[in-house]
Write a protein that holds these residues in place. Structure first.
Motif, PDB file in Angstrom:
ATOM      1  N   PHE A  65      16.076  21.277 -22.413  1.00  0.00           N
ATOM      2  CA  PHE A  65      16.274  21.071 -20.982  1.00  0.00           C
ATOM      3  C   PHE A  65      15.641  19.725 -20.635  1.00  0.00           C
ATOM      4  O   PHE A  65      14.417  19.570 -20.742  1.00  0.00           O
ATOM      5  CB  PHE A  65      15.642  22.214 -20.194  1.00  0.00           C
ATOM      6  CG  PHE A  65      16.119  23.568 -20.645  1.00  0.00           C
ATOM      7  CD1 PHE A  65      17.482  23.873 -20.638  1.00  0.00           C
ATOM      8  CD2 PHE A  65      15.236  24.529 -21.095  1.00  0.00           C
ATOM      9  CE1 PHE A  65      17.933  25.107 -21.061  1.00  0.00           C
ATOM     10  CE2 PHE A  65      15.678  25.773 -21.531  1.00  0.00           C
ATOM     11  CZ  PHE A  65      17.033  26.062 -21.504  1.00  0.00           C
ATOM     12  N   GLN A  89      19.121  33.007 -13.160  1.00  0.00           N
ATOM     13  CA  GLN A  89      18.006  32.209 -13.686  1.00  0.00           C
ATOM     14  C   GLN A  89      18.510  30.881 -14.265  1.00  0.00           C
ATOM     15  O   GLN A  89      17.867  29.850 -14.111  1.00  0.00           O
ATOM     16  CB  GLN A  89      17.259  32.987 -14.782  1.00  0.00           C
ATOM     17  CG  GLN A  89      16.437  34.143 -14.233  1.00  0.00           C
ATOM     18  CD  GLN A  89      15.841  34.989 -15.346  1.00  0.00           C
ATOM     19  OE1 GLN A  89      16.434  35.144 -16.411  1.00  0.00           O
ATOM     20  NE2 GLN A  89      14.670  35.544 -15.097  1.00  0.00           N
ATOM     21  N   PHE A 107      20.075  24.616 -31.943  1.00  0.00           N
ATOM     22  CA  PHE A 107      21.391  23.988 -31.873  1.00  0.00           C
ATOM     23  C   PHE A 107      21.449  22.659 -32.621  1.00  0.00           C
ATOM     24  O   PHE A 107      20.448  21.953 -32.746  1.00  0.00           O
ATOM     25  CB  PHE A 107      21.757  23.719 -30.404  1.00  0.00           C
ATOM     26  CG  PHE A 107      21.826  24.962 -29.563  1.00  0.00           C
ATOM     27  CD1 PHE A 107      23.031  25.633 -29.386  1.00  0.00           C
ATOM     28  CD2 PHE A 107      20.690  25.465 -28.945  1.00  0.00           C
ATOM     29  CE1 PHE A 107      23.088  26.772 -28.613  1.00  0.00           C
ATOM     30  CE2 PHE A 107      20.743  26.605 -28.172  1.00  0.00           C
ATOM     31  CZ  PHE A 107      21.950  27.262 -27.997  1.00  0.00           C
ATOM     32  N   ALA A 158      21.874  26.854 -24.224  1.00  0.00           N
ATOM     33  CA  ALA A 158      20.459  27.027 -24.562  1.00  0.00           C
ATOM     34  C   ALA A 158      19.808  28.017 -23.605  1.00  0.00           C
ATOM     35  O   ALA A 158      19.000  28.850 -24.020  1.00  0.00           O
ATOM     36  CB  ALA A 158      19.741  25.685 -24.514  1.00  0.00           C
ATOM     37  N   GLY A 159      20.182  27.931 -22.323  1.00  0.00           N
ATOM     38  CA  GLY A 159      19.658  28.867 -21.344  1.00  0.00           C
ATOM     39  C   GLY A 159      20.104  30.293 -21.634  1.00  0.00           C
ATOM     40  O   GLY A 159      19.325  31.247 -21.534  1.00  0.00           O
ATOM     41  N   ARG A 160      21.374  30.441 -22.037  1.00  0.00           N
ATOM     42  CA  ARG A 160      21.869  31.776 -22.378  1.00  0.00           C
ATOM     43  C   ARG A 160      21.138  32.298 -23.607  1.00  0.00           C
ATOM     44  O   ARG A 160      20.758  33.467 -23.683  1.00  0.00           O
ATOM     45  CB  ARG A 160      23.365  31.737 -22.667  1.00  0.00           C
ATOM     46  CG  ARG A 160      24.211  31.379 -21.451  1.00  0.00           C
ATOM     47  CD  ARG A 160      25.577  30.875 -21.874  1.00  0.00           C
ATOM     48  NE  ARG A 160      26.533  31.943 -22.131  1.00  0.00           N
ATOM     49  CZ  ARG A 160      27.696  31.758 -22.762  1.00  0.00           C
ATOM     50  NH1 ARG A 160      28.007  30.555 -23.214  1.00  0.00           N
ATOM     51  NH2 ARG A 160      28.525  32.752 -22.946  1.00  0.00           N
ATOM     52  N   ALA A 161      20.937  31.399 -24.578  1.00  0.00           N
ATOM     53  CA  ALA A 161      20.377  31.830 -25.860  1.00  0.00           C
ATOM     54  C   ALA A 161      18.945  32.356 -25.719  1.00  0.00           C
ATOM     55  O   ALA A 161      18.545  33.238 -26.472  1.00  0.00           O
ATOM     56  CB  ALA A 161      20.419  30.685 -26.872  1.00  0.00           C
ATOM     57  N   ILE A 162      18.175  31.825 -24.770  1.00  0.00           N
ATOM     58  CA  ILE A 162      16.819  32.368 -24.634  1.00  0.00           C
ATOM     59  C   ILE A 162      16.791  33.580 -23.709  1.00  0.00           C
ATOM     60  O   ILE A 162      15.726  34.120 -23.426  1.00  0.00           O
ATOM     61  CB  ILE A 162      15.779  31.319 -24.154  1.00  0.00           C
ATOM     62  CG1 ILE A 162      16.183  30.706 -22.820  1.00  0.00           C
ATOM     63  CG2 ILE A 162      15.543  30.264 -25.194  1.00  0.00           C
ATOM     64  CD1 ILE A 162      15.086  29.818 -22.231  1.00  0.00           C
ATOM     65  N   GLY A 163      17.959  33.993 -23.232  1.00  0.00           N
ATOM     66  CA  GLY A 163      18.026  35.251 -22.495  1.00  0.00           C
ATOM     67  C   GLY A 163      17.902  35.121 -20.991  1.00  0.00           C
ATOM     68  O   GLY A 163      17.555  36.085 -20.311  1.00  0.00           O
ATOM     69  N   LEU A 164      18.193  33.923 -20.457  1.00  0.00           N
ATOM     70  CA  LEU A 164      18.183  33.790 -18.994  1.00  0.00           C
ATOM     71  C   LEU A 164      19.429  34.443 -18.412  1.00  0.00           C
ATOM     72  O   LEU A 164      20.515  34.337 -18.975  1.00  0.00           O
ATOM     73  CB  LEU A 164      18.156  32.305 -18.605  1.00  0.00           C
ATOM     74  CG  LEU A 164      16.929  31.483 -19.006  1.00  0.00           C
ATOM     75  CD1 LEU A 164      17.109  30.031 -18.572  1.00  0.00           C
ATOM     76  CD2 LEU A 164      15.661  32.057 -18.402  1.00  0.00           C
ATOM     77  N   THR A 165      19.259  35.111 -17.275  1.00  0.00           N
ATOM     78  CA  THR A 165      20.405  35.691 -16.581  1.00  0.00           C
ATOM     79  C   THR A 165      21.158  34.559 -15.875  1.00  0.00           C
ATOM     80  O   THR A 165      20.614  33.461 -15.713  1.00  0.00           O
ATOM     81  CB  THR A 165      19.953  36.715 -15.526  1.00  0.00           C
ATOM     82  OG1 THR A 165      19.168  36.021 -14.546  1.00  0.00           O
ATOM     83  CG2 THR A 165      19.109  37.821 -16.149  1.00  0.00           C
ATOM     84  N   ALA A 216      21.819  39.253 -21.348  1.00  0.00           N
ATOM     85  CA  ALA A 216      20.643  38.379 -21.371  1.00  0.00           C
ATOM     86  C   ALA A 216      19.527  39.039 -22.169  1.00  0.00           C
ATOM     87  O   ALA A 216      18.851  38.398 -22.971  1.00  0.00           O
ATOM     88  CB  ALA A 216      20.191  38.055 -19.945  1.00  0.00           C
TER      89      ALA A 216
END
Lengths: 223, 256
Positions: free
Chosen positions: B100, A134, B94, A124-131, B84
């Motif tokens: 989170f 981050q 998903f 989910a973190g990757r999908a919203i574009g976090l490096t 990214a």
């Protein structure tokens, strides 16, 4: 037998125990703080590192986790100054030893915490574009803290008890205080009974407080 | 004729010795809603995950707005920062929500806005409030995921994805993990987005929903696109396609 308990000498020298308890706590807290720093850095390096770095970290972890703390304390305080040119007092030497020892345990705690984070959350973190950095800061570490908290509490209480080993190099903590009373009054039972009770009560209060903190985080973890 | 928003050409992907995707070609135009159906193990989810490069692929190309997603022109994997940036252009929802857990509903939506889109906290809060309102959860902004039902969590998941204003929204079996009575509220949100012209590619088992909400259905089987077409035509043509026919037959009793 007919040993009659007489606590009055203990109370008369209570400052030795009270001051000792304060120092024990201080030793535990400082070592935990440094240990957390070591553990966090190495755990993050471990999970993102290559084979060689992983092996190096594993060697450190296994070496310190499988050595009796008392031997490490002797080696660092008496041994190390013989080999290299450093000087430190007993307290500093003990804090250094306990920190590195705690670090070895905490690398494992944090590593398993990091590895226990569901892949979906990372996705989910990757999908919203976090490096990657981050994701570490905003997704993985917060999740890891929640997962690791119970183990972290246990480590802290273990460390608190382990500070008693500092007495072997005459760091004036709680056990040393009890020894002092014993050596000066021969009231061995009273001195150690009171010290034991102080460890017990302090440990229990810490456990209770830490469980409260954990419960606060629990809500978030069950998602 | 405009170039399609999403262009997939000869996409190939294997897990070990298992070929999961065997030369997939697929275009999705701007504003189009395409449903991907097919038996489990047919490669639907993998296809979706290749589009935002959550999954690497072994051959072929995936382009969004003309730009290759995961690789540079010389088939070198892009750097993490570039990846990214590309991923921020695609939204994903998903199957298991993947909110989170330590952040409230509003904070879940705000994270990408502040850290990726570089909005101020106040701007992000406003956008999050807007989208949570849109999915019917304006009153749950301060709730943690653990305090929300599955349907509510999934609606936050949708808000989190669309708040980033992605060029295309990827929906991965977003109702499969929900209790039947919660499916409707989530599909309603998707229907609303479709009506507003959001480009969507959705893997789904809700055949009836795919039929009603999509402009095109793609039927995957064994890592290939075995049939595709406008919903009504595709379903009508099933008689002539044994694999599609037997797949749809399982749904006929309950969904048609």
């Amino acid at each position: 037998m007919g040993y009659s308990l007489n606590f009055s000498v203990v109370w008369r020298n209570f400052d030795k125990l009270w001051g000792g308890l304060a120092l024990s706590l201080e030793l535990a807290v400082i070592s935990l703080a440094i240990g957390i720093a070591i553990g966090l850095v190495l755990a993050v390096i471990y999970v993102s590192g290559g084979r060689f770095t992983r092996m190096a970290i594993a060697v450190y972890v296994e070496a310190f986790r499988n050595t009796p703390l008392i031997l490490l304390v002797y080696l660092v305080f008496y041994g190390l100054p013989q080999i290299v040119d450093i000087r430190y007092d007993a307290t500093t030497s003990f804090v250094a030893t306990l920190s590195i020892y705690a670090g070895a345990y905490l690398v494992e705690v944090f590593r398993s915490g990091l590895e226990a984070i569901p892949q979906g959350q990372i996705d989910a973190g990757r999908a919203i574009g976090l490096t990657p950095l981050q994701r570490l800061a905003y997704v993985r570490l917060p999740a890891m803290v929640r997962i690791s908290l119970p183990a972290l509490s246990n480590t802290f209480i273990s460390l608190f008890k382990d500070t008693s080993i500092a007495s072997v190099i005459a760091v004036p903590e709680l056990t040393w205080g009890a020894q002092w009373i014993n050596l000066n009054t021969f009231r061995i039972v009273e001195a150690y009974l009171v010290a034991t009770a102080m460890y017990l009560v302090t440990g229990y209060v810490m456990l209770f407080g830490l469980r409260l903190v954990e419960r606060r985080f629990q809500v978030a973890r069950n998602a | 004729m405009h170039e399609p928003l999403l262009t997939i050409r000869d996409l190939k992907k294997s897990f070990g010795r298992t070929e999961v995707l065997k030369s997939i070609d697929l275009d999705v135009g701007r504003g189009e809603v395409v449903a991907v159906i097919g038996p489990s193990g047919s490669g639907k989810t993998t296809l979706l995950r290749c589009i935002n490069f959550l999954e690497t692929y072994d051959g072929g190309s995936v382009r969004i707005d003309g730009a290759e997603v995961g690789y540079t022109e010389g088939r070198k994997r892009r750097g993490e920062r570039a990846l990214a940036r590309m991923r921020a252009e695609t939204g994903m929802v998903f199957q298991s929500f993947n909110l989170f857990p330590h952040l409230t509903a509003a904070q879940n939506v705000m994270l990408g806005l502040t850290k990726v889109r570089r909005k101020t906290k106040a701007e992000a809060r406003e956008i999050a409030g807007h989208w949570l309102g849109r999915v019917g959860l304006g009153h749950k902004a301060e709730a943690l995921p653990s305090e929300l039902s599955g349907g509510q969590q999934q609606r936050v998941g949708i808000a989190r994805a669309v708040a980033m204003e992605p060029k295309i929204l990827l929906l991965d079996e977003i109702t499969s993990a929900l209790d039947p009575e919660l499916v409707g509220e989530v599909l309603e949100v998707v229907r609303g987005l479709a009506a507003e012209g959001m480009t969507m590619l959705m893997v789904t088992h809700e055949i009836a929903f795919a039929r009603d909400a999509s402009s095109r259905i793609v039927f995957m089987a064994d890592g290939t696109i075995a049939a595709e077409g406008p919903p009504v035509e595709l379903i009508a043509s099933a008689e002539a396609n044994p694999r599609l026919f037997s797949f749809l037959a399982r749904f006929r009793a309950s969904h048609f």
